[in-house]
Enzyme design. Structure first.
Site, mmCIF file in Angstrom:
data_model
loop_
_atom_site.group_PDB
_atom_site.id
_atom_site.type_symbol
_atom_site.label_atom_id
_atom_site.label_comp_id
_atom_site.label_asym_id
_atom_site.label_seq_id
_atom_site.Cartn_x
_atom_site.Cartn_y
_atom_site.Cartn_z
ATOM 1 N N GLU A 1 71.022 -67.493 -7.521
ATOM 2 C CA GLU A 1 70.044 -67.763 -8.571
ATOM 3 C C GLU A 1 70.544 -68.797 -9.584
ATOM 4 O OE1 GLU A 1 66.938 -66.188 -9.213
ATOM 5 O OE2 GLU A 1 67.020 -65.212 -7.254
ATOM 6 N N ASP B 1 57.498 -72.394 -9.613
ATOM 7 C CA ASP B 1 57.121 -71.482 -8.528
ATOM 8 C C ASP B 1 55.851 -70.707 -8.864
ATOM 9 O OD1 ASP B 1 58.060 -69.816 -10.506
ATOM 10 O OD2 ASP B 1 59.412 -68.674 -9.225
ATOM 11 N N THR C 1 61.219 -68.477 -15.780
ATOM 12 C CA THR C 1 62.143 -67.565 -15.117
ATOM 13 C C THR C 1 63.380 -67.479 -15.993
ATOM 14 O OG1 THR C 1 61.350 -68.111 -12.898
ATOM 15 C CG2 THR C 1 63.574 -67.207 -13.066
#
Length: 254
Positions: free
Chosen positions: A38, A56, A61
């Site tokens: 990640e 995305d 995020t």
């Protein structure tokens, strides 16, 4: 069979059996593995302040597990933080987080949300809230399901990593759908199946789900991490561990 059963009971009584993923050391290994994929770093504790839009369709995020403004888990995290620490620097964004939930929008969050997130990330109360939500939404459900399926630490990690990326839902691109696809191809150990065969079926289903989403179509975290451990027969996820993600090499020595 009786001998194997007695051995299992003996290991359980003496505590000398292989550790599950919820063992503190194994859990830390799992966090490092996820962080390598990640955040391109083994230092997962440095990721509390991470935040960006990775395009995305999930909005921002952020944090140690990729909480997203568009999927609800970021909202629940900030709600928990605010419940524990009213008036925190992120509390004022709760109305906006509720409105953008389910969308990629930043409306009401920009321009200062990312800066305020990084400020909050220095607060140990916010760090603990991230840890607790990670466990409640992702880690504990994944590990518990893996144990029910008779999987050891590697299988538990395989489930956890899938839960982190795809979410705990039941549609075909969520964890539940991936597991359903795997079960259609192979039985897990709890149903009398072979553990390696089942995990290969699960990783095949996981790759199919990843390729169905443009932001996740790079499958190296499966190909050059999880599949490597599986091919090596390291079902207990014991270090030393060496793997690659996106071309970068990593090692956990112990």
């Amino acid at each position: 069979m009786l001998t194997a059963t007695l051995l299992t009971l003996s290991l359980a009584v003496t505590g000398t059996g292989p550790a599950d993923l919820d063992d503190p050391h194994k859990k830390d290994i799992a966090m490092q593995l996820v962080s390598s994929a990640e955040n391109s770093s083994l230092d997962w504790k440095a990721q509390y302040g991470y935040i960006e839009d990775i395009d995305d369709d999930r909005g921002y995020t952020a944090g140690i597990i990729g909480f997203c403004s568009g999927t609800g888990d970021m909202l629940e995290l900030v709600e928990l933080y605010t419940e524990r620490k009213p008036g925190n620097v992120l509390a004022k964004y709760l109305p906006a987080l509720r409105k953008v939930n389910g969308t990629p929008s930043h409306k009401g969050l920009d321009p200062n949300f990312t800066k305020d997130w990084k400020t909050a990330a220095k607060d140990t109360a916010f760090q603990q809230a991230q840890n607790d939500e990670r466990d409640r939404v992702y880690f504990d459900p994944a590990v518990n399901q893996a144990k029910q399926d008779g999987l050891r630490a590697l299988g538990q990690f395989v489930y956890y990593d899938a839960m982190v990326m795809h979410g705990p839902g039941s549609d075909r691109l969520s964890f539940g759908g991936i597991r359903k696809s795997a079960l259609a191809k192979a039985k897990p150990p709890a149903q009398g199946g072979n553990e390696v065969t089942y995990l290969n079926a699960f990783l095949d289903a996981r790759k199919a789900a990843m390729k169905a989403e443009e932001a996740h179509e790079d499958t190296t975290r499966v190909d050059t991490m999880q599949r490597v451990f599986l091919k090596n027969g390291n079902l207990d996820l014991n270090p030393p561990l060496t793997w690659k993600v996106y071309g970068d090499s990593y090692t956990i020595k112990k």
